[in-house]
Design a protein around this motif. Structure first.
Motif, PDB file in Angstrom:
ATOM      1  N   ILE A   4       0.862  -1.293   0.050  1.00 28.58           N
ATOM      2  CA  ILE A   4      -0.019   0.339  -0.265  1.00 28.58           C
ATOM      3  C   ILE A   4       0.840   1.292  -0.441  1.00 28.58           C
ATOM      4  O   ILE A   4       0.280   2.133  -0.360  1.00 28.58           O
ATOM      5  N   GLY A   5       2.081   1.087   0.416  1.00 27.40           N
ATOM      6  CA  GLY A   5       3.053   2.169   0.265  1.00 27.40           C
ATOM      7  C   GLY A   5       3.078   2.848  -1.452  1.00 27.40           C
ATOM      8  O   GLY A   5       3.860   3.880  -1.342  1.00 27.40           O
ATOM      9  N   LYS A   6       2.896   2.186  -1.563  1.00 26.15           N
ATOM     10  CA  LYS A   6       3.565   1.796  -3.320  1.00 26.15           C
ATOM     11  C   LYS A   6       3.012   3.272  -3.969  1.00 26.15           C
ATOM     12  O   LYS A   6       2.767   3.948  -4.567  1.00 26.15           O
ATOM     13  N   ARG A  28       6.753   3.687   4.257  1.00 22.04           N
ATOM     14  CA  ARG A  28       6.324   4.607   3.362  1.00 22.04           C
ATOM     15  C   ARG A  28       4.440   4.086   3.899  1.00 22.04           C
ATOM     16  O   ARG A  28       3.463   4.555   3.872  1.00 22.04           O
ATOM     17  N   SER A  29       4.566   2.593   3.712  1.00 18.23           N
ATOM     18  CA  SER A  29       3.116   2.001   4.117  1.00 18.23           C
ATOM     19  C   SER A  29       2.274   1.954   5.862  1.00 18.23           C
ATOM     20  O   SER A  29       1.249   2.365   6.349  1.00 18.23           O
ATOM     21  N   VAL A  30       3.645   2.660   6.674  1.00 16.11           N
ATOM     22  CA  VAL A  30       3.295   2.102   8.232  1.00 16.11           C
ATOM     23  C   VAL A  30       2.027   3.140   8.411  1.00 16.11           C
ATOM     24  O   VAL A  30       1.138   2.726   9.117  1.00 16.11           O
ATOM     25  N   ARG A  35      -3.208   4.120  10.799  1.00 21.86           N
ATOM     26  CA  ARG A  35      -4.849   4.792  10.730  1.00 21.86           C
ATOM     27  C   ARG A  35      -5.751   4.254  10.221  1.00 21.86           C
ATOM     28  O   ARG A  35      -6.562   3.359  10.825  1.00 21.86           O
ATOM     29  N   VAL A  36      -5.806   3.245   9.108  1.00 27.00           N
ATOM     30  CA  VAL A  36      -6.598   2.389   8.909  1.00 27.00           C
ATOM     31  C   VAL A  36      -6.897   1.186  10.099  1.00 27.00           C
ATOM     32  O   VAL A  36      -7.670   0.702  10.247  1.00 27.00           O
ATOM     33  N   VAL A  56       4.640  -5.731   8.586  1.00 23.64           N
ATOM     34  CA  VAL A  56       4.770  -5.084   6.818  1.00 23.64           C
ATOM     35  C   VAL A  56       6.226  -5.104   7.222  1.00 23.64           C
ATOM     36  O   VAL A  56       6.373  -4.826   5.616  1.00 23.64           O
ATOM     37  N   CYS A  57       6.490  -3.402   7.622  1.00 19.71           N
ATOM     38  CA  CYS A  57       7.760  -2.759   7.516  1.00 19.71           C
ATOM     39  C   CYS A  57       8.980  -3.222   7.733  1.00 19.71           C
ATOM     40  O   CYS A  57       9.434  -2.874   6.681  1.00 19.71           O
TER      41      CYS A  57
END
Length: 128
Positions: A4-6, A28-30, A35-36, A56-57
């Motif tokens: 999702i960080g893309k 970038r996705s963190v 939030r989600v 994820v990270c």
């Protein structure tokens, strides 16, 4: 979820909509994932959200430490409990297995020693 960080899609306008290589996309996705998990999904407590963001990270840190000379101290910089380490180790093995079978065999052979070293350096009382 690290992909999702893309996004967002508008980020790739200059390249004609084609996604370019972005090694920082897990980081970038963190914020989006945080939030989600805390605002849009009911029932996710802070500890679970932290664990998911960690996975994820840093999904590739085990493979990088065992196969690409990444410093294992970086694991200790992000992992606070044995439970987090065990989850990260299992995910890391699966990540490597999905990429390259030969590399996966090397990681499988080296992982027990890394596991022991990391667990020995985590604070007492953090055992799984």
């Amino acid at each position: 979820l690290h992909d999702i960080g893309k996004g967002p899609k508008g980020r790739w306008v200059k390249s004609g909509g084609k996604q370019l290589v972005d090694p920082a996309h897990p980081l970038r996705s963190v914020e989006m994932l945080k939030r989600v998990l805390t605002e849009e999904v009911a029932g996710v407590d802070d500890a679970s959200a932290r664990a998911l963001c960690l996975l994820v990270c840093y999904h590739d840190i085990v493979g990088d430490v065992l196969g690409s000379d990444r410093d294992e101290e970086q694991i200790l910089d992000v992992v606070t409990t044995a439970r987090e380490w065990e989850m990260l180790l299992v995910l890391g093995k699966a990540d490597v297995a999905a990429i390259n079978q030969t590399w996966s065999l090397n990681v499988q052979m080296s992982a027990p020693a890394l596991r022991t070293r990391i667990l020995s350096r985590l604070s007492p009382g953090s055992t799984p």
